[in-house]
Write an enzyme that holds these catalytic residues in place. Structure first.
Site, short mmCIF file in Angstrom:
data_model
loop_
_atom_site.label_atom_id
_atom_site.label_comp_id
_atom_site.label_asym_id
_atom_site.label_seq_id
_atom_site.Cartn_x
_atom_site.Cartn_y
_atom_site.Cartn_z
N LYS A 1 -3.31 -3.56 7.89
CA LYS A 1 -4.26 -3.54 6.77
C LYS A 1 -4.88 -4.97 6.32
O LYS A 1 -5.31 -4.91 5.49
CB LYS A 1 -3.69 -2.91 5.59
CG LYS A 1 -3.27 -1.17 6.06
CD LYS A 1 -3.33 -0.34 4.95
CE LYS A 1 -3.12 1.07 5.21
NZ LYS A 1 -2.69 1.96 4.25
N THR B 1 0.74 -1.29 0.07
CA THR B 1 0.08 0.05 -0.06
C THR B 1 0.59 1.39 0.00
O THR B 1 0.23 2.56 -0.07
CB THR B 1 -0.87 0.09 1.30
OG1 THR B 1 -0.15 -0.18 2.29
CG2 THR B 1 -2.04 -1.02 1.35
N GLY B 2 2.31 1.01 -0.10
CA GLY B 2 2.98 2.26 -0.15
C GLY B 2 3.05 2.91 -1.55
O GLY B 2 2.39 2.54 -2.33
N TYR C 1 19.50 -1.12 -17.82
CA TYR C 1 18.36 -0.82 -18.75
C TYR C 1 19.01 -0.37 -20.00
O TYR C 1 18.53 -0.79 -21.27
CB TYR C 1 17.36 0.61 -18.24
CG TYR C 1 16.81 0.30 -16.89
CD1 TYR C 1 16.86 -0.90 -16.32
CD2 TYR C 1 16.31 1.30 -16.28
CE1 TYR C 1 16.27 -1.16 -14.86
CE2 TYR C 1 15.76 1.00 -14.89
CZ TYR C 1 15.83 0.03 -14.13
OH TYR C 1 15.32 0.17 -12.86
N GLU D 1 30.76 -2.84 -11.26
CA GLU D 1 31.11 -1.58 -11.06
C GLU D 1 32.40 -1.36 -9.99
O GLU D 1 32.70 -2.59 -9.58
CB GLU D 1 30.03 -0.40 -10.78
CG GLU D 1 29.27 -1.02 -9.35
CD GLU D 1 28.09 -0.28 -9.05
OE1 GLU D 1 27.44 0.29 -9.96
OE2 GLU D 1 27.79 -0.06 -7.87
N ILE E 1 13.90 -4.24 -2.61
CA ILE E 1 14.13 -3.03 -3.68
C ILE E 1 14.74 -2.03 -2.83
O ILE E 1 15.66 -1.19 -3.30
CB ILE E 1 12.90 -2.59 -4.38
CG1 ILE E 1 12.14 -3.78 -5.05
CG2 ILE E 1 13.05 -1.46 -5.12
CD1 ILE E 1 13.02 -4.47 -6.03
N THR E 2 14.46 -1.93 -1.65
CA THR E 2 14.60 -0.72 -0.68
C THR E 2 16.09 -0.27 -0.69
O THR E 2 16.95 -1.09 -0.64
CB THR E 2 14.32 -1.08 0.70
OG1 THR E 2 13.01 -1.58 0.66
CG2 THR E 2 14.30 -0.06 1.65
N GLU E 3 16.34 0.77 -0.93
CA GLU E 3 17.56 1.48 -0.92
C GLU E 3 17.88 2.17 0.44
O GLU E 3 16.92 2.52 1.07
CB GLU E 3 17.81 2.77 -1.88
CG GLU E 3 19.33 3.27 -1.97
CD GLU E 3 19.26 4.19 -3.17
OE1 GLU E 3 18.34 4.34 -4.05
OE2 GLU E 3 20.39 4.99 -3.01
N HIS F 1 26.00 4.53 -5.31
CA HIS F 1 25.71 3.15 -4.30
C HIS F 1 26.82 2.93 -3.07
O HIS F 1 27.91 3.31 -3.34
CB HIS F 1 26.21 2.09 -5.37
CG HIS F 1 25.01 1.90 -6.40
ND1 HIS F 1 25.34 0.98 -7.76
CD2 HIS F 1 23.63 2.41 -6.65
CE1 HIS F 1 24.11 1.05 -8.30
NE2 HIS F 1 23.40 2.01 -7.71
#
Lengths: 378, 295, 378, 295
Positions: D43, D17-18, D164, D214, D101-103, D252
């Site tokens: 929720k 829901t975020g 990408y 990298e 996914i969170t950074e 990063h």
């Protein structure tokens, strides 16, 4: 080591758990004063190391300081399952919407702390476990990670639907875990954890058992030990480094090793007798320990015979025999003593005992049977 | 054969210079156990003299001891405050079999130490146990060697002197043992009945097993069910504490009846239900073993 | 985030590590007063976020308050590897018998904190690692258990022979680990850990890097951030939520995504140019961020061209294009801007940009080559 | 075929829901991913509406979601302070494949969470990663689906938009992908290059692999050596950050050259030494893949 409700509440409060205030008192006058200082309704609660206080009449609601005094008068000195009430806790009465149970204990089968929570609090959790096991949720805590946030949340969500209550309970479960680990608990429980009409979640009863082995790091918890609440003989035994439990029979037992001590008690029963105690003198043959053991046993007027059962392994039998002889010189004992010694240096030991005028046996069954027969005659 | 230890065991003694450690090191070595190293922090470089005049090197850490002496088993005689750490140190150093004699180790310390031992792939016996002996081969711990003799019976027990009682009676009756294992009387222990049963079951020389339990917990019940399913040789059981009152700790930290579980009656019933011959008195153990072995 | 020696020492002191006292001052007068208050010899140490202070003349021994003042005068304002010295630490000089190294950092390969200790301290540990790797002992800390007592002891025993020193170092290693975990450190080191002639083990230099991601829980550590020690542009970027690193070239880069930003810089170099910065605007197309980015880039007088490289994935290119147009309306920019936008809603974006009079490209190579050529001409 | 996710993946979205969670849930579902549940504490019992009008049930906990929907994968879009806990919750609930996914997850939190995931026998991708997509089958995370197409190339990358860029060029050149995996740019991550290489090596449909690395750490070097020993298909490598100065973090958390290790030069050298074709520019990736596939 069991501690009192008011002490458990202190540990919980220190960890941040919301616990209503309270005052521990030892006289009806103090109870009245405490009730007056809180104002409103209070509960007067017997502080004893046993459950079932409520049923025994050890927990009473008082609407006025005078009533609190009257309750305290009745409760103080009351005998609850063999424990005399020396102190009562006076605490403001709370309005209760719901009662839940939250506890954590060291679980032998998972070898880890295990939480147990239930929305059916305020009653004996063992009863809930039998009648409605689905109302209990158990969560094992991996000792490598401790309580994880999602575990605390899931337990809170099992107890409550209302998000604010879930949030409060999540926090309280974490605080209870903190108290549990910080104080070497083997058991820490809140029963009931209540919700007030205003939606506040609070602990209004608390029970804690401390792992005796952890006490050496916790002098402030060791100080909670209530010597009034245990027989003087057990206090004396602990101070002498002996394991002792008072029982109701007339055959005083003095054994080296806990397993052998239990087996000796069982054998007393097998031959128709009743053991007066469990007593493990440990591996030491120090006469001081033997003296203490004999003093403790003989201080029990029910004891008709004293039974020694010693298996000399590392402990040398002749050392123990010397200890017994030495001890009986130091204190005057009229109770007949039956001694079985076997193992390392058994021959020398039997010699020493016979010289000092003791009957000495090498078979466990023989000595127990003889002692029991003697006790029956007494 | 035997289980857990034998004449290839290379033992390091943690706490070798302490009162108990030094006494039992001499006993173990005198019995023929290969005591290859000792550990006492701060005394690395010194040596410990055995009764025969030979010297056991002392190291600061178990890691050093393993590196220098290829020790593969350790026995711990350090005070309770340091026992859990000593166990973890041994596991971290690659020791396969760790025996902790120390009594009074905080149970929450043990929960962590036990997890660590498992993570390291090691086996822990104890704490608060007398250790074990494979008669004629090796002894680790404090079991008096003279009451044992080589033979076909495996013995597993939660207790110390009660085990000596039972083993002594077997030995006097001419019945020897493959290995006698004291698993200890604490609520959280490394090796339990089932671990020992499994090892004895795999040992071709073990022809009967004696299980000596006590009140508290449900390990004996679990073991009984395991016996029913996996053990081929006869098993003789005894439970101490038939007269113990509920809620009181009988010496051992683990010997306490909580709630309805853990009574001697319950355990003996489960023994019988699972084909384990139940001895009523310690002396019956000997007789039931004789019967089982047909001697 | 790097913090200063005096701040690192504060964290270590809070954890119990024995660290000599010290005073941080910003003027020679204060340095003199601090030296006078300590009495005896003091060391005046430049507080800058870089190593090699000693070699650069940023660390000086003073035998008197006057000398401390004179040293501070020289050191304050000094440039060390591009950092201007704004503060010096005045600390009593210690007599040193031995110097060891103790550090702990988050290690990527073991995915855990790893301790490194060496009896060869007081020098660059990377040098020791190359010249004498056997003098370094590494111990990985299982994050499930934390530092275990036997690990701390084994490291201390690797550093010292004397039991009292081993004992002190064992404790210090534990305290360093506490500081490391309590403050979300990615690195915490003591170099050197000295032994005084009296046999005391002390930390006389301290270095700490904080994991930026952990700062949200540590406002008191966040407050250690020394804005004077970083270019104003980087402060501004951080406040705007941008990742920015100032470099020495003349091609200002504005890219979405760290990897693409680095690849863009590399491509600038590939085509013979020099990037003026690393700048990642992240996934947002918020015009405020674009404004901040442009302000930061244009505040660098070396910048001859501005290069946008945007790959629209989740970020919609038309949003970014609008942001750029909006941003260039808000601030006055004379530097030529080259924009490459590709991906989601690329066509609309190129339309928007062309209408606003911008050159717009869809190929990364093309835009970079063009921007570099333009910069070379400028 | 593909790796880690496909059309049998049953996904639960943690933080559904975020802002990010709700947006990407719609994207993932629209692509055809089976989004079977969402989790937002407090929720539980509500539903989340997808673009096609269908409803995804929301639960208070992942455990509930797994029990009710048999979810076997989760994706995490919760704020950094709660991300490590969300990862552990998913692992504890029996989720096999967790994508975070969170950074900005604190690195010491991640060390513990990663250990927990391994102890539970699960796989974690990320944190701070764009997730992954198996074109034509399923997408978990935030990779824009329209730049991908099914085909024979496996892509592994530490970066988001740079991936990408590369994938887009492949797709535009008509070269599709089996799976594109963004492993993330943090110092401590769950799934690394070697894990992905191993999976691609076992995937019969993957005919070439692109590795986009990298600066920072030595994962690329380790991966290169692994390629040399275990990978049969051609591998094309690219390293971002050739112009990055040492000691500065390039966006990063993991993109920082410390000491002598972790430079782009070093990594590219190791790639070449181990038979990996090195792309100098992003656009060269496409050309090297074409060459490798002979198209």
């Amino acid at each position: 080591m069991d501690i009192h409700e008011y002490q458990a509440k202190e540990l919980f409060r220190n960890a941040g758990v919301p616990v209503p205030p309270g005052e521990v008192v030892t006289t009806p006058e103090e109870a009245e004063a405490a009730a007056a200082s809180f104002g409103g309704q209070v509960v007067v609660k017997a502080q004893v190391h046993t459950g079932g206080r409520g049923k025994a009449g050890g927990v009473k609601l008082a609407s006025s300081p005078e009533e609190a005094r009257a309750h305290a008068e009745k409760i103080l000195g009351m005998d609850i399952k063999g424990f005399t009430v020396e102190k009562v806790l006076v605490t403001p009465a709370e309005d209760i919407e719901t009662e839940a149970y939250v506890g954590v204990l060291v679980d032998r089968s998972t070898q880890s702390p295990v939480f147990m929570v239930s929305p059916e609090g305020g009653v004996d959790i063992e009863e809930v476990a039998e009648t409605n096991p689905e109302a209990i949720r158990k969560v094992a805590i991996d000792p490598r990670y401790g309580l994880l946030p999602h575990q605390a949340y899931a337990m809170a969500a099992f107890l409550y639907d209302e998000p604010s209550q879930v949030k409060q309970a999540t926090k309280i479960i974490g605080q209870l875990h903190d108290a549990f680990t910080a104080n070497a608990c083997s058991l820490a429980e809140i029963n009931p954890l209540i919700v007030t009409p205003a939606g506040e979640v609070k602990a209004i009863d608390a029970k804690v058992s401390i792992d005796e082995s952890g006490l050496f790091r916790l002098p402030e918890v060791e100080a909670y030990r209530d010597l009034d609440s245990e027989p003087a003989s057990e206090t004396k035994a602990r101070e002498a480094g002996l394991s002792f439990v008072k029982l109701d029979g007339n055959v005083g037992c003095c054994v080296n090793g806990a397993g052998l001590a239990m087996a000796t008690m069982d054998l007393v029963k097998y031959y128709g007798g009743e053991p007066a105690n469990f007593l493990d003198i440990g591996g030491s043959s120090n006469p001081d320990k033997v003296v203490a053991a004999l003093e403790i046993i003989t201080s029990d007027p029910s004891v008709e015979v004293i039974l020694f059962n010693i298996f000399g392994g590392i402990t040398r039998c002749d050392d123990v025999a010397k200890g017994i002889v030495e001890a009986t010189k130091r204190i005057d004992i009229e109770t007949p003593i039956f001694i079985r010694l076997t193992g390392t240096n058994e021959t020398e030991a039997l010699e020493i005992l016979k010289e000092a005028g003791f009957s000495a046996y090498t078979s466990m069954d023989e000595v127990v049977e003889t002692a029991v027969q003697h006790a029956a005659k007494a | 054969m035997s289980i857990f230890i034998d004449d290839t065991t290379r033992l390091v003694v943690q706490g070798i210079t302490g009162r108990d450690g030094s006494f039992h090191t001499r006993q173990m070595a005198a019995y023929g156990t290969q005591v290859v190293a000792g550990v006492t922090p701060g005394k690395g470089g010194q040596t410990f003299e055995l009764d025969d005049g030979s010297q056991v090197p002392i190291f600061d850490t178990v890691e050093d001891a393993v590196e220098e002496t290829a020790a593969n088993a350790s026995v711990i005689y350090v005070p309770p405050a340091f026992a859990a750490s000593a166990i973890m140190e041994a596991a971290d150093a690659g020791i396969d079999f760790i025996t902790a004699i120390t009594e009074g180790v905080p149970v929450q310390d043990m929960a962590r130490a036990n997890a660590y031992v498992l993570d390291c792939g090691a086996r822990l016996l104890g704490p608060n146990c007398p250790g074990l002996i494979s008669p004629g081969k090796a002894k680790v711990g404090i079991i008096p060697a003279q009451i044992t003799t080589p033979g076909p019976v495996g013995v597993i027990s939660r207790s110390g002197t009660l085990t000596y009682e039972a083993v002594n009676q077997l030995t006097q009756a001419g019945i020897g043992q493959t290995t006698c294992v004291g698993i200890g009387g604490d609520p959280i222990i490394g090796t339990d009945f089932i671990d020992c049963l499994e090892a004895f079951q795999e040992d071709p020389d073990t022809e009967a097993i004696v299980m000596i339990g006590e009140i508290g917990g449900t390990d004996e019940q679990d073991a009984a069910r395991w016996v029913n399913q996996h053990v081929d040789v006869p098993v003789i059981g005894f439970i101490a504490g038939q007269t113990a009152p509920p809620g009181r700790r009988m010496g051992h930290a683990g010997a306490i009846i909580s709630g309805s579980a853990g009574t001697a009656e319950e355990k003996m019933k489960t023994f019988e239900e699972n084909g384990i011959a139940v001895a009523k008195r310690p002396v019956d153990i000997r007789d039931l073993v004789k019967e089982a072995l047909g001697v």
